[in-house]
Design an enzyme around this catalytic site. Structure first.
Site, mmCIF file in Angstrom:
data_model
loop_
_atom_site.group_PDB
_atom_site.id
_atom_site.type_symbol
_atom_site.label_atom_id
_atom_site.label_comp_id
_atom_site.label_asym_id
_atom_site.label_seq_id
_atom_site.Cartn_x
_atom_site.Cartn_y
_atom_site.Cartn_z
ATOM 1 N N GLU A 68 35.472 -6.994 -4.664
ATOM 2 C CA GLU A 68 34.429 -6.897 -3.563
ATOM 3 C C GLU A 68 35.401 -5.926 -2.330
ATOM 4 O O GLU A 68 34.568 -5.121 -1.771
ATOM 5 C CB GLU A 68 34.193 -8.111 -2.703
ATOM 6 C CG GLU A 68 33.571 -9.011 -3.538
ATOM 7 C CD GLU A 68 31.997 -8.333 -3.798
ATOM 8 O OE1 GLU A 68 31.657 -7.465 -2.785
ATOM 9 O OE2 GLU A 68 31.352 -8.496 -5.002
ATOM 10 N N VAL A 69 36.722 -5.818 -2.575
ATOM 11 C CA VAL A 69 37.581 -5.018 -1.560
ATOM 12 C C VAL A 69 37.292 -3.768 -1.923
ATOM 13 O O VAL A 69 37.082 -2.619 -0.740
ATOM 14 C CB VAL A 69 38.923 -5.505 -1.594
ATOM 15 C CG1 VAL A 69 39.720 -4.686 -0.502
ATOM 16 C CG2 VAL A 69 38.970 -6.943 -1.015
ATOM 17 N N PRO A 75 39.734 -3.250 -15.000
ATOM 18 C CA PRO A 75 39.246 -4.061 -16.292
ATOM 19 C C PRO A 75 38.140 -4.887 -15.962
ATOM 20 O O PRO A 75 37.433 -5.587 -17.038
ATOM 21 C CB PRO A 75 40.595 -4.794 -16.871
ATOM 22 C CG PRO A 75 41.531 -4.830 -15.532
ATOM 23 C CD PRO A 75 40.954 -3.637 -14.471
ATOM 24 N N TRP A 76 38.042 -5.350 -14.703
ATOM 25 C CA TRP A 76 36.912 -6.491 -14.234
ATOM 26 C C TRP A 76 36.401 -5.868 -13.241
ATOM 27 O O TRP A 76 36.862 -5.106 -12.328
ATOM 28 C CB TRP A 76 37.690 -7.728 -13.871
ATOM 29 C CG TRP A 76 36.567 -8.723 -13.668
ATOM 30 C CD1 TRP A 76 36.102 -9.555 -14.281
ATOM 31 C CD2 TRP A 76 35.866 -8.966 -12.057
ATOM 32 N NE1 TRP A 76 34.924 -10.144 -13.553
ATOM 33 C CE2 TRP A 76 34.959 -9.771 -12.269
ATOM 34 C CE3 TRP A 76 36.350 -8.374 -10.994
ATOM 35 C CZ2 TRP A 76 34.316 -10.269 -11.335
ATOM 36 C CZ3 TRP A 76 35.713 -8.751 -9.910
ATOM 37 C CH2 TRP A 76 34.640 -9.888 -9.950
ATOM 38 N N PRO A 132 44.655 9.083 43.982
ATOM 39 C CA PRO A 132 46.172 9.138 44.132
ATOM 40 C C PRO A 132 46.971 9.156 43.138
ATOM 41 O O PRO A 132 48.273 9.117 43.101
ATOM 42 C CB PRO A 132 46.064 7.557 44.914
ATOM 43 C CG PRO A 132 44.916 6.839 44.806
ATOM 44 C CD PRO A 132 44.071 7.879 44.274
ATOM 45 N N ASP A 148 47.455 21.077 42.111
ATOM 46 C CA ASP A 148 48.893 20.939 42.632
ATOM 47 C C ASP A 148 49.819 19.751 42.212
ATOM 48 O O ASP A 148 49.519 18.932 41.469
ATOM 49 C CB ASP A 148 48.848 21.243 43.908
ATOM 50 C CG ASP A 148 47.726 20.686 44.532
ATOM 51 O OD1 ASP A 148 47.616 19.387 44.254
ATOM 52 O OD2 ASP A 148 47.109 21.179 45.449
ATOM 53 N N LYS A 185 54.416 23.119 44.441
ATOM 54 C CA LYS A 185 55.803 23.519 44.532
ATOM 55 C C LYS A 185 56.654 23.087 43.181
ATOM 56 O O LYS A 185 56.561 21.812 42.721
ATOM 57 C CB LYS A 185 56.526 22.745 45.641
ATOM 58 C CG LYS A 185 56.954 23.495 46.746
ATOM 59 C CD LYS A 185 57.263 22.470 47.868
ATOM 60 C CE LYS A 185 56.804 22.956 49.138
ATOM 61 N NZ LYS A 185 56.440 21.910 50.251
ATOM 62 N N ASP A 243 41.632 12.943 48.572
ATOM 63 C CA ASP A 243 40.539 13.402 48.750
ATOM 64 C C ASP A 243 40.733 14.788 49.281
ATOM 65 O O ASP A 243 41.768 15.257 49.917
ATOM 66 C CB ASP A 243 39.900 12.642 50.025
ATOM 67 C CG ASP A 243 38.491 13.225 50.285
ATOM 68 O OD1 ASP A 243 37.611 12.808 49.738
ATOM 69 O OD2 ASP A 243 38.516 13.877 51.303
ATOM 70 N N ILE A 294 41.066 15.342 53.269
ATOM 71 C CA ILE A 294 41.991 14.812 54.095
ATOM 72 C C ILE A 294 43.203 15.411 53.717
ATOM 73 O O ILE A 294 43.769 15.291 52.688
ATOM 74 C CB ILE A 294 41.779 13.204 53.743
ATOM 75 C CG1 ILE A 294 40.633 12.526 54.250
ATOM 76 C CG2 ILE A 294 43.090 12.511 54.328
ATOM 77 C CD1 ILE A 294 40.402 11.101 54.145
ATOM 78 N N MET A 307 52.461 12.579 54.546
ATOM 79 C CA MET A 307 53.794 13.419 54.690
ATOM 80 C C MET A 307 54.616 13.030 55.761
ATOM 81 O O MET A 307 55.226 13.910 56.626
ATOM 82 C CB MET A 307 53.163 14.853 55.039
ATOM 83 C CG MET A 307 52.275 15.179 53.905
ATOM 84 S SD MET A 307 51.070 16.876 54.517
ATOM 85 C CE MET A 307 49.967 16.104 55.383
HETATM 86 N N1 SAH Z 1 44.657 15.050 50.150
HETATM 87 C C1 SAH Z 1 45.685 14.084 49.900
HETATM 88 C C2 SAH Z 1 46.724 14.263 50.814
HETATM 89 C C3 SAH Z 1 47.768 15.200 50.782
HETATM 90 S S1 SAH Z 1 48.962 15.308 51.778
HETATM 91 C C4 SAH Z 1 44.757 12.610 49.960
HETATM 92 O O1 SAH Z 1 43.761 12.372 50.266
HETATM 93 O O2 SAH Z 1 45.484 11.468 49.593
HETATM 94 C C5 SAH Z 1 50.218 14.695 50.793
HETATM 95 C C6 SAH Z 1 50.736 13.403 51.171
HETATM 96 O O3 SAH Z 1 49.872 12.369 50.727
HETATM 97 C C7 SAH Z 1 51.953 13.121 50.593
HETATM 98 O O4 SAH Z 1 53.165 13.655 51.432
HETATM 99 C C8 SAH Z 1 51.965 11.555 50.775
HETATM 100 O O5 SAH Z 1 52.355 11.068 51.999
HETATM 101 C C9 SAH Z 1 50.360 11.155 50.403
HETATM 102 N N2 SAH Z 1 50.252 10.923 49.251
HETATM 103 C C10 SAH Z 1 49.520 11.263 48.277
HETATM 104 N N3 SAH Z 1 49.646 10.766 47.171
HETATM 105 C C11 SAH Z 1 50.315 9.468 47.289
HETATM 106 C C12 SAH Z 1 50.563 8.451 46.497
HETATM 107 N N4 SAH Z 1 50.220 8.443 45.385
HETATM 108 N N5 SAH Z 1 51.246 7.328 47.225
HETATM 109 C C13 SAH Z 1 51.870 7.660 48.270
HETATM 110 N N6 SAH Z 1 51.375 8.386 49.127
HETATM 111 C C14 SAH Z 1 50.694 9.747 48.603
#
Ligand code: SAH
Length: 460
Positions: free
Chosen positions: A22-23, A43-44, A226, A249, A271, A304, A307, A384
């Protein structure tokens, strides 16, 4: 990757199956879906295999295995119920460089048969390398329910017109765009509904129309969240899968980058160690240039894009160049950090508002409206802010906040390096140094931070 997945053309494949119980029958059943030439020696012989032999679908030799059976074979499945014999055949096959699989004995398998979701010509093959069969079955169930059976029809439709499209549209990119349009829209719907005539008519109209080969570039400004790839939006993922070029980035995590279309060109503009990042205006121009060349460009940003992401500046340049774009929001670091650290940014007993501020130092000073920030019932999140921490603490105290105000630092929120430390304006600097907090890190100020101890849930 211990096992390398490939799909074999079985047109001229010669395959031996040793054993006919069967296998073995289950493996033979699988092989019978292909064009491989199957020889079975045993054989079988169980009834199922006997039937295959009478139907002329396998060549059956009813006796014990002999070494000569391996002659001219490229692949062998061993499925007798004697482990000693199995091992012996395995060794012989290996010596002859024949691919060998001893059924249900992974260490004696040079190749393994995957779990299959069959929507021929589309075939999905999956494997756990034998280590997590139940998980694999679970995933297969998911895929079976997720991928319509009718995808087969779409596959057959694509096959039928592939050559014609190739003749008409000369470049790979033109063809990809054309097919993506077809598969995204009502032509595909019609194929899957079985309305082949309508589908074909619409398809040919589209192929023969002037804009069939028009490739118009576009930029998708996408928030990558994040770090944890689970936090991407569906839309982000879909556009990442469509990209020709990805400009990203430093804050975009490797796990997220993994999800970009494999063939996309990836351009890093963050960077590098000891180097500066690409200046913003160069990035703006790069995006425009790539889109004007007809590419679908994903501009992938941590968190985002709107932001502290300089997304607005990039879009202005695109508008100047007449390039169209879309913006996809992402989970910003403040949300990711707060959720994963168990620090609600607002709370009926603690904070009625929340402010996102930058702690970025220019000329050793942070030009912020400190008075506006240092409000009771308010949570402040500094992006930051790592190097500016001493100034932030100093200024907030100077503008009236109590020195014992709770403050948290969240490093690499949501990722494997996620780390949270808490203290007060007086203690946090020393605590952060001791804990060796590294960028990217976020600072959360306000009495909501005191909830961390109780609500903390995430351990990387
Ligand atoms: N557009 C990004 C922010 C960019 S500015 C956003 O909406 O989150 C970069 C800063 O975001 C970093 O210096 C740090 O303060 C923060 N940051 C981004 N990712 C992070 C993470 N996983 N944990 C903590 N701080 C974070």
């Amino acid at each position: 990757m211990k096992y390398f997945p490939i799909f074999l053309d079985t047109q001229d494949l010669t395959c031996l199956v040793v054993g006919a119980g069967e296998v073995a029958a289950r493996k033979i059943e699988l092989l019978l879906k292909t064009s491989a030439k199957i020889t079975v020696v045993a054989p079988w012989v169980c009834d199922t295999v006997k039937r295959y032999a009478t139907e002329g679908r396998v060549h059956l030799i009813e006796r014990i295995f002999e070494s000569d059976d391996l002659n001219d074979k490229q692949m062998v499945f061993v499925a007798t119920d004697d482990s000693q014999i199995n091992k012996g055949i395995h060794d012989e096959a290996r010596a002859l460089k024949i691919l060998v699989n001893v059924v249900d004995n992974t260490p004696l398998c040079q190749f393994i048969t995957p779990s299959i979701v069959d929507r021929s010509p589309i075939i999905i093959a999956m494997s756990s390398g034998g280590v997590a069969p139940v998980l694999l079955r679970y995933m297969r169930q998911k895929l079976e329910s997720l991928i319509p059976q009718k995808i087969s029809l779409l596959g057959q439709f694509s096959e039928k017109f592939r050559e014609l499209v190739k003749q008409k549209l000369k470049t790979v990119t033109e063809r990809r765009y054309f097919w993506e349009d077809v598969l995204d829209g009502d032509i595909a719907e019609n194929v899957m509904q079985g309305n082949n005539q309508i589908a074909e008519q619409k398809f040919l109209e589209k192929l023969n129309s002037d804009d069939a080969s028009q490739t118009q570039g576009e930029v998708y400004l996408v928030g990558a969240g994040p770090g944890d790839p689970d936090l991407l939006t569906f839309r982000a993922l879909r556009l990442m899968q469509k990209a020709d070029v990805v400009v990203y980035d430093r804050l975009v995590s490797p796990e997220v980058l993994e999800l970009v279309r494999r063939d996309a060109e990836k351009i890093y503009v963050g960077k590098a160690k000891s180097k500066h990042s690409v200046p913003q205006d160069e990035i703006n121009e790069l995006l425009a240039k790539q889109a004007l060349a007809g590419n679908r460009v994903v501009r992938l940003k941590g968190g985002d894009p709107f932001i502290f992401g300089r997304g607005g500046e990039e879009l202005e340049t695109l508008i100047e160049h007449g390039v169209s774009f879309q913006v996809v929001p992402g989970i910003t670091a403040a949300n990711g950090a707060a959720s994963y650290a168990g620090i609600p940014l607002t709370h009926r007993d603690h904070a009625k508002s929340v402010v996102f501020a930058t702690g970025h130092l220019r000329d050793n000073s942070i030009n912020l409206n400190w008075q506006g920030l240092a409000q009771p019932d308010q949570t402040i999140v500094f992006y930051m802010g790592l190097t500016g921490l001493p100034i932030i603490c100093e200024q907030l105290v100077k503008h009236g906040m109590p020195a014992n105000t709770p403050i948290a630092m969240v490093q690499s929120a949501t990722t494997e390096q996620h780390k949270v430390v808490t203290g007060t304006f007086e203690t946090i600097q020393e605590i952060a140094i001791k804990a060796n907090i590294q960028p990217p890190a976020l600072i959360i100020v306000g009495s909501v931070v005191s909830l961390h101890e109780k609500l903390n849930w995430f351990t990387p």
